[in-house]
Design a protein around this motif. Structure first.
Motif, PDB file in Angstrom:
ATOM      1  N   CYS A 126     -23.335 -22.328  19.232  1.00  0.00           N
ATOM      2  CA  CYS A 126     -23.001 -23.720  19.090  1.00  0.00           C
ATOM      3  C   CYS A 126     -23.387 -24.295  17.506  1.00  0.00           C
ATOM      4  CB  CYS A 126     -24.880 -24.407  19.463  1.00  0.00           C
ATOM      5  SG  CYS A 126     -25.727 -23.080  18.132  1.00  0.00           S
ATOM      6  N   ASP A 127     -22.445 -22.993  16.499  1.00  0.00           N
ATOM      7  CA  ASP A 127     -22.603 -23.653  15.544  1.00  0.00           C
ATOM      8  C   ASP A 127     -23.330 -25.064  14.534  1.00  0.00           C
ATOM      9  OD1 ASP A 127     -20.961 -23.039  13.311  1.00  0.00           O
ATOM     10  OD2 ASP A 127     -19.362 -23.692  13.432  1.00  0.00           O
ATOM     11  N   ASP A 128     -25.030 -24.578  14.796  1.00  0.00           N
ATOM     12  CA  ASP A 128     -25.684 -26.363  14.898  1.00  0.00           C
ATOM     13  C   ASP A 128     -26.983 -25.472  14.856  1.00  0.00           C
ATOM     14  OD1 ASP A 128     -26.040 -28.899  14.486  1.00  0.00           O
ATOM     15  OD2 ASP A 128     -26.139 -28.977  16.308  1.00  0.00           O
ATOM     16  N   CYS A 129     -27.514 -24.398  14.777  1.00  0.00           N
ATOM     17  CA  CYS A 129     -28.531 -24.145  14.849  1.00  0.00           C
ATOM     18  C   CYS A 129     -28.757 -23.633  13.454  1.00  0.00           C
ATOM     19  CB  CYS A 129     -28.915 -23.110  15.831  1.00  0.00           C
ATOM     20  SG  CYS A 129     -28.234 -21.215  16.775  1.00  0.00           S
ATOM     21  N   CYS A 132     -26.598 -19.600  13.025  1.00  0.00           N
ATOM     22  CA  CYS A 132     -25.284 -19.557  13.469  1.00  0.00           C
ATOM     23  C   CYS A 132     -25.340 -19.813  12.048  1.00  0.00           C
ATOM     24  CB  CYS A 132     -24.685 -21.305  14.118  1.00  0.00           C
ATOM     25  SG  CYS A 132     -24.279 -20.988  16.140  1.00  0.00           S
ATOM     26  N   SER A 133     -26.563 -20.362  11.110  1.00  0.00           N
ATOM     27  CA  SER A 133     -26.089 -20.920   9.717  1.00  0.00           C
ATOM     28  C   SER A 133     -25.838 -19.774   9.085  1.00  0.00           C
ATOM     29  CB  SER A 133     -27.276 -21.525   9.246  1.00  0.00           C
ATOM     30  OG  SER A 133     -28.085 -20.933   9.186  1.00  0.00           O
ATOM     31  N   CYS A 139     -26.055 -15.906  17.866  1.00  0.00           N
ATOM     32  CA  CYS A 139     -26.708 -17.709  18.797  1.00  0.00           C
ATOM     33  C   CYS A 139     -27.185 -17.659  19.854  1.00  0.00           C
ATOM     34  CB  CYS A 139     -25.387 -18.293  18.529  1.00  0.00           C
ATOM     35  SG  CYS A 139     -25.638 -20.050  18.879  1.00  0.00           S
TER      36      CYS A 139
END
Ligand SMILES: [Zn+2]
Ligand SMILES: [Zn+2]
Length: 374
Positions: A126-129, A132-133, A139
């Protein structure tokens, strides 16, 4: 001149679970790419032991097509009424544009058409959680071919245009396929040990699909590898690929030899590829104090070490699955430079059933790769 309809050939898993049946079908729909996706015509796919786990229900499978080591070329698109593809060479396809009603990825750069790319287990994140960071490979919202999106045991597959895994020149599709799961998994696991050149790495299960790549990768990184497996052919293979020492766990005194080789301390790190408790017990036993274990073999039992022993010995344990885009890129570069080479057995698509059965009885040495129908 080949004319394809909107249907494609694929291996359809009926009832994923203990009673699964894999049926080769020629009536499966060609997937439709969204505006941000590309359509890929697959050349070949590796067959991973975890495909067998999914198909037979040991791990969850919510779709009906397995496979996550696919190599293919980005093609221009498909028609609602029928995709017409004229193969003009092994890699190049001409599409009858007048028939097209859907062009792959209207938001996608047309420069991508014709590029050779890989489809791997980490298909989308997702590159948004918060995870992911830290590390996208964990993820919780990720998509995986053969788990929650259709896999690579089919002729056509869609993929997000970013990120894409480009396959460098200098490596064939058949040799690149195993790097997309087996290769990246063992490469990332070895990197997680953070060993320095000259330090000792123990590899239980060194003669298998991941192991034979691991021996080469570790050797290329300047590590000293103690390869553990069984049988004369695996001994020969591991030593040829760069292992410092091979130990047959059925014949040799592993404990004694490891101590002798390492000044009595044990190895700096181990990647356990064996999917059973005995393999893990052995890996832990050979670690020196401050040693690091990375778990890769899919054992379902608990780790055979107590918190007390971990505390006293300063042992660290990591779990690892797949790897990052950057790791994938550098592994493919190593392969295209000839530093590592997968050992593959190539099969026709119709032989997929036999390949799965051979995998089930551990009858494949190296990696099985299946060619998709042209
Ligand atoms: Zn895999
Ligand atoms: Zn995420």
């Amino acid at each position: 001149m080949a004319v394809r309809t909107e249907h494609q050939i694929g291996a359809w898993v009926e009832n994923p679970g203990p009673d699964a049946r894999v049926v080769i079908r020629d009536d499966l729909p060609i997937p439709s790419p969204s505006a941000e996706e590309v359509l890929i015509k697959l050349d070949c796919t590796g067959v991973c032991h975890s495909d067998l786990y999914s198909i037979t229900g040991k791990t969850p499978m919510k779709v009906n097509i397995a496979g996550h080591e696919g190599i293919g070329h980005i093609i221009k698109g498909r028609s609602q009424r029928g995709l017409r593809i004229y193969p003009t060479s092994k890699w190049l396809y001409t599409v009858n544009v007048t028939d097209l009603t859907v062009v792959a990825g209207s938001n996608v750069s047309q420069d991508l058409i014709g590029k050779r790319v890989g489809i791997k287990w980490l298909y989308k994140y997702c590159d948004d959680c918060e995870i992911c960071s830290k590390d996208v490979t964990y993820c919780p919202n990720q998509k995986n071919p053969g788990r929650n999106v259709l896999g690579t045991f089919q002729q056509y597959i869609c993929s997000m245009a970013k990120p894409l895994t480009f396959i460098p020149d200098g490596i064939s599709s058949e040799l690149a396929a195993p790097l997309l799961c087996a290769g990246i998994t063992i490469y990332s696991a070895i990197l997680k040990l953070r060993l320095k050149p000259g330090e000792w790495l123990l590899l239980p299960g060194a003669g298998g699909g991941l192991g034979h790549l691991g021996v080469q990768i570790a050797h290329a990184l300047g590590l000293k590898v103690i390869a553990v497996d069984s049988g004369e052919s695996k001994r020969k293979l591991c030593l040829e690929l760069g292992a410092t020492r091979f130990l047959d766990f059925k014949v040799d005194d592993v404990d004694k030899t490891v101590k002798e080789l390492t000044n009595g301390y044990g190895v700096h790190g181990a990647v356990c590829l064996a999917g059973n408790k005995a393999g893990y017990a052995q890996a832990i036993a050979q670690l020196r104090n401050t040693g690091v274990l990375v778990c890769v073999g899919l054992a379902m039992e608990e780790l055979p070490i107590s918190p007390f022993m971990m505390i006293v010995r300063g042992i660290s344990v990591f779990g690892s699955s797949v790897g990052t885009e950057q790791e994938m890129k550098s592994l493919l570069e190593m392969a295209s430079e000839g530093k590592i080479k997968a050992i593959v057995d190539v099969f026709d698509f119709q032989e997929l059933g036999e390949v799965l059965e051979k995998l089930r009885i551990n009858g494949i040495s190296g990696r099985a790769v299946v060619k998709l129908p042209i």
